[in-house]
Design a protein around this motif. Structure first.
Motif, PDB file in Angstrom:
ATOM      1  N   GLU A  98      -4.817  -8.045  -0.760  1.00 13.71           N
ATOM      2  CA  GLU A  98      -6.012  -7.337  -1.247  1.00 13.71           C
ATOM      3  C   GLU A  98      -7.279  -8.104  -0.927  1.00 13.71           C
ATOM      4  O   GLU A  98      -8.287  -7.522  -0.498  1.00 13.71           O
ATOM      5  N   PRO A 151     -16.356  -1.254   1.206  1.00 15.07           N
ATOM      6  CA  PRO A 151     -15.727  -0.592   0.057  1.00 15.07           C
ATOM      7  C   PRO A 151     -15.286   0.837   0.346  1.00 15.07           C
ATOM      8  O   PRO A 151     -14.209   1.258  -0.101  1.00 15.07           O
ATOM      9  N   VAL A 181     -12.093   0.693   2.370  1.00 14.46           N
ATOM     10  CA  VAL A 181     -10.949   0.339   1.520  1.00 14.46           C
ATOM     11  C   VAL A 181     -10.437   1.580   0.795  1.00 14.46           C
ATOM     12  O   VAL A 181      -9.233   1.860   0.765  1.00 14.46           O
ATOM     13  N   ARG A 202     -10.250  -6.468   1.446  1.00 15.88           N
ATOM     14  CA  ARG A 202     -11.589  -6.229   0.881  1.00 15.88           C
ATOM     15  C   ARG A 202     -12.661  -7.049   1.594  1.00 15.88           C
ATOM     16  O   ARG A 202     -13.832  -6.665   1.588  1.00 15.88           O
TER      17      ARG A 202
END
Length: 379
Positions: A154, A163, A166, A158
């Motif tokens: 993760e 964002p 993701v 990221r």
């Protein structure tokens, strides 16, 4: 290699080599629609070798060769991809040796910080290569260049992606983040109950490994739920292991473990015995010699000397030496080299030094290796 490791040159060579390797693969397979390239498979050993990553690439056509139900798992599983390249970086061995030497030149904390710096450098490399490829029109905006690592999945995703990307490509990470936030807002007792309910689960936003770590951090608050789980056959072992690791040695916990010890069997029984040993209540196991299988007693006696020793009592070879009179071969097998020994602190060095003069080979060997590891930590 000394402190003069050339991070800037390393990053530049990685960036140029990765761009060239991706361009070459795209050119060689013009008939395929590639959706991602990734660096992954980074082998490492703490205070040891750090490898260069492998390069993987996958296309929509290759993904569609898998059954529909398998595609979500294969999509980001680099070693299930069609195109894998271990030779994309020139002078890879020289760089591996130099990076490893840099990481190992000081204490474990330096190795860890060096590895983290390496990962963040790979993130920058992937972002730069993706920008270059997009700017030159070689790939479209949906083509991703990732760093893939199971341990830091993760975090790396990221850092590499925006964002919104993701959420589009790895929606499960946002689902997990929302669930983590929801659970964090619960009262402590409810949080503990939730994490206990997640033990043994390998799907969903919070898996068993994450639940274990959360329960260790909760400490005393985790005890009621873990004690209750001692009554669930096939699941009691995990609760016992956690109780031992957390170090909850109060009467309610030790009594529950003691009661479960003769009622359970298999791995449940073995881990319950180990937990009692971790908590300093090996006497409750020894009292049941004849009612417990010998291997369960032996594994409990040996537990404080193994790598599972998380919340240790001070090192003490006396119980081990006494038990060697009765089970010399079984204990020697349980503590043979390669099984994993405990790490000791400087305060325990005196007992380890005494162990060097023990009449038992098992104790002398264990003490010598523990002292050697302690000296390595201090370098």
């Amino acid at each position: 290699m000394t402190a003069s490791f050339d991070w800037a040159t390393f990053e530049r060579e990685l960036t140029d080599a990765l761009e060239a390797a991706i361009r070459s693969a795209l050119l060689a397979h013009r008939d395929e629609q590639f959706y991602a390239a990734a660096l992954g498979g980074i082998y490492r050993e703490e205070r040891g070798v750090i490898s260069r990553p492998s390069l993987g690439m996958n296309s929509v056509e290759a993904l569609n060769q898998h059954p529909l139900e398998e595609q979500p798992d294969v999509r980001w599983s680099m070693f299930d991809w069609d195109h894998l390249d271990d030779d994309w970086l020139a002078e890879a061995q020289r760089w591996e040796e130099a990076l490893t030497a840099e990481a190992c030149r000081e204490r474990t904390s330096h190795w860890e910080s060096t590895f983290q710096r390496y990962l963040m450098m790979l993130v920058r490399v992937c972002r730069e290569v993706r920008t270059r490829l997009r700017t030159s029109g070689v790939v479209g905006p949906e083509f991703l260049v990732l760093v893939i690592d199971d341990e830091h999945h993760e975090l790396l995703v990221r850092h590499v992606l925006t964002p919104s990307e993701v959420g589009r490509h790895f929606p499960e990470l946002d689902v997990r983040a929302a669930e983590v936030a929801r659970v964090a807002a619960l009262p402590e007792s409810e949080r503990a109950a939730y994490f206990v309910s997640r033990l043994g689960s390998f799907s969903g936003p919070i898996d068993s490994e994450a639940a274990e770590e959360a329960l260790r951090l909760l400490g005393q608050a985790a005890a009621p739920g873990l004690v209750a789980r001692l009554g669930v056959e096939g699941q009691a072992w995990q609760a016992a292991k956690l109780l031992g690791e957390i170090g909850l040695a109060d009467n309610s916990v030790t009594q529950a473990l003691d009661t479960a010890l003769t009622r359970l069997g298999g791995a449940d029984q073995a881990w319950t015995a180990r937990a009692l040993a971790f908590l300093g209540r090996l006497d409750l196991v020894v009292d049941k010699i004849g009612r417990l299988p010998d291997d369960v007693v032996v594994t409990a006696i040996c537990a404080p000397y193994t790598s599972f020793r998380v919340a240790p009592l001070p090192l003490n070879y006396r119980p081990l030496e006494e038990a060697l009179e009765r089970w010399p071969e079984a204990i020697a097998d349980e503590l043979k080299p390669g099984r994993g020994y405990c790490e000791i602190s400087a305060d325990e060095a005196a007992e380890a030094t005494r162990g060097l003069t023990s009449r038992y080979d098992v104790v002398r060997r264990h003490a010598a290796l523990c002292l050697e590891a302690l000296q390595e930590q201090d370098r």
